[in-house]
Design an enzyme around this catalytic site. Structure first.
Site, short mmCIF file in Angstrom:
data_model
loop_
_atom_site.label_atom_id
_atom_site.label_comp_id
_atom_site.label_asym_id
_atom_site.label_seq_id
_atom_site.Cartn_x
_atom_site.Cartn_y
_atom_site.Cartn_z
N SER A 14 0.87 -1.12 0.05
CA SER A 14 0.03 0.13 -0.19
C SER A 14 0.98 1.39 0.04
O SER A 14 2.13 1.22 0.43
CB SER A 14 -0.84 -0.04 1.39
OG SER A 14 -0.12 0.27 2.21
N LYS A 15 0.31 2.29 -0.28
CA LYS A 15 1.00 3.59 -0.14
C LYS A 15 1.61 4.00 1.10
O LYS A 15 2.67 4.54 1.28
CB LYS A 15 0.00 4.86 -0.39
CG LYS A 15 0.40 6.17 -0.51
CD LYS A 15 -0.47 7.26 -0.79
CE LYS A 15 0.36 8.65 -0.82
NZ LYS A 15 0.71 9.02 0.52
N ARG A 16 0.90 3.49 2.30
CA ARG A 16 1.31 3.44 3.65
C ARG A 16 2.77 2.81 3.68
O ARG A 16 3.57 3.37 4.37
CB ARG A 16 0.38 3.20 4.52
CG ARG A 16 -0.69 4.12 4.98
CD ARG A 16 -1.70 3.96 5.83
NE ARG A 16 -2.17 2.43 5.66
CZ ARG A 16 -3.43 2.52 4.87
NH1 ARG A 16 -4.10 3.21 4.33
NH2 ARG A 16 -4.24 1.06 4.42
#
Length: 510
Positions: free
Chosen positions: A264-266
């Site tokens: 994910s982007k996180r």
């Protein structure tokens, strides 16, 4: 190589924000499959969910595909044989086909309000059950199967909101085939009656996807694993329409670097690597996301890395040009299991591609960075000189942006010196040695790397002292630290006068 007939594949992202590298890989595998089979790669914008639509996202998708060098053959504004290619512009088409399903008994109007459905869900939860809208309860709910045709007509005329649901067959076993996962068996009794048409007059993904794939003559649906649960409904829709079903292939997930969970982007924010091909600024939130392009990665290195996430050639080869990938790509070598993303491996690919670039190309990329770094000084650099410097330092670089840290001393004399290295290598007697060295350097006429090396090493040998006593303080004088390429290559490039001046500076400061 076997060429398939009329291969047509599509990449169908939703314009809801930046394009995740998982989406880029889906586009890449579609592109490679199409090109290997002399087929067509189509871009279709699936913007039926207008609540999540972001204005600049579509252009971002197009720009990202162009940067990756995998442009589409057909799509918005390009070879529109089966256009329009935005689903929001095809509303009337979907209405026609959903009405056909209702007429054929494969779909029905449902007038249940969200409050009524929430009541049923809570009631089931209290009884320890899960509410599924399908064969076992649809006759008890407020829909076209439990109401008369007059009641349905009256409700529509009165302006009551409704959706149109698919009527999933009861007591059937579906035997599905996936090009990657093989045979999949599904009991239709476990499926729900999915909404095909929403109360806002827009189709859901399921209906629009099937209708568009049919009308655009898609031969192979190559998409992410997250769509695997939708495959039974999609196959049933083809059956309901009496259409030929395309072949399906569901790609494995790209996993976090730790190997568990979807990337994910996180994860990128947390570990310091991009998860989008290009930097992206959300027009609504103004949040900026990092991109591989702006991070200094080469697009061919990025694509090479992505290709090996979930696919392997069956050999030990890791470096592939796009043309080579096109020749060897095969869906049979796509893995069923998730592929772990590695930031370090991505950097390894970029370093390889940097080394493979010509010094001239790298110099052109470095010059703007160099000019910015030297903008406050009166130093003028000539391109041939920079090209020589690039040739000396590039093997240590991962990115072109690394060049300044690796080569700044070729352009600017050091004013400070590494404290630890100075303490260890600049000792009592070093200034006298360096002063004597200046005299030796002054006598050298042909100031090439080879001549200066031989002259200085002969002098050190004649003095019967260790080479480290001269070489380390000399490197410290010229570079400011114990780093850099071959010492005599540095001397040859900066020249006699600059070499002497830097040694004098070090004697004064240290």
């Amino acid at each position: 190589m076997k060429i398939m007939e009329n291969v047509r594949v599509r990449f169908a992202p939703s314009p809801t924000g930046a394009l995740h590298i998982g989406g880029v890989r889906t586009a890449l595998f579609n592109y490679l499959f199409a090109k290997k089979n002399q087929g067509t790669f189509i871009l279709r914008i699936e913007d039926t969910d207008q609540t999540r639509y972001v204005a600049n996202a579509e252009q971002y998708i197009v720009d990202a595909l162009e940067w990756c060098n995998i442009p589409f053959d057909e799509g918005p504004g390009k070879n529109e044989k089966f256009g329009p290619y935005r689903q929001s512009e095809r509303k009337e088409i979907y209405k026609q086909y959903v009405d056909l399903l209702v007429d054929k008994g494969w779909a029905y109007h449902a007038f249940d309000t969200s409050e009524e459905l929430d009541f049923h869900r809570k009631d089931h939860e209290e009884k320890g059950k899960t509410f599924i809208y399908n064969w076992h309860n649809r006759l008890k709910l407020k829909n076209g199967l439990s109401l008369t045709s007059e009641e349905i007509s009256d409700k529509i005329k009165a302006g009551e909101k409704y959706v149109i649901r698919f009527k999933t067959p009861q007591d059937e076993t579906l035997v599905l085939h996936d090009e990657i996962r093989g045979t999949i068996t599904i009991d239709t009794n476990t499926l729900d009656d999915k909404v095909l048409f929403k109360s806002d007059g827009m189709p859901t993904y399921h209906l629009a996807n099937i209708v568009d794939d049919h009308l655009m003559k898609i031969s192979h649906v190559i998409r992410g694993e997250e769509w695997l649960p939708s495959m039974p409904l999609h196959v049933l829709l083809y059956k309901a329409f009496d259409w030929e079903t395309p072949k399906f292939a569901h790609l494995p997930l790209i996993l976090k670097p730790v190997g568990k969970g979807k990337l994910s982007k996180r994860d990128g924010d947390k570990l310091g690597f991009p998860v989008f091909p290009l930097a992206y600024t959300n027009t609504e939130t103004k949040v900026v996301s990092r991109g591989y392009k702006e991070g200094g990665y080469f697009s061919d290195a990025f694509i090479n890395m992505l290709a090996l996430l979930g696919w392997n050639p069956g050999t030990e080869q890791e470096i592939f040009s796009l043309e080579q990938l096109t020749q060897v790509f095969d869906l049979s070598r796509v893995s069923k299991s998730g592929a772990k993303f590695s930031p370090d491996k991505t950097n390894w690919f970029n370093q390889h591609y940097l080394q493979a670039r010509s010094n001239e190309v790298l110099t052109d990329l470095y010059l703007p960075i160099l000019q910015e770094k030297l903008s406050t000084s009166s130093i003028i650099v000539e391109k041939p000189y920079v090209q020589k410097v690039v040739s000396l330092v590039k093997e240590r670089a991962v990115f072109v942006t690394d060049f300044w840290d690796l080569s700044s001393f070729f352009f600017v004399a050091p004013t400070t010196y590494d404290a630890k290295a100075s303490k260890k290598n600049w000792k009592e007697g070093t200034p006298e040695l360096m002063t004597e060295l200046i005299a030796i350097i002054s006598t050298i006429d042909s100031f090439s790397s080879e001549v200066t090396e031989n002259t200085i090493k002969e002098w050190i040998t004649s003095k019967e002292i260790g080479f480290g006593k001269v070489m380390q303080p000399l490197r410290l004088s010229l570079v400011g630290a114990l780093k850099g390429p071959h010492l005599f290559d540095i001397i040859a490039e900066i020249g006699k006068q600059e070499t002497i001046q830097r040694i004098k500076n070090a004697i004064t400061i240290l």
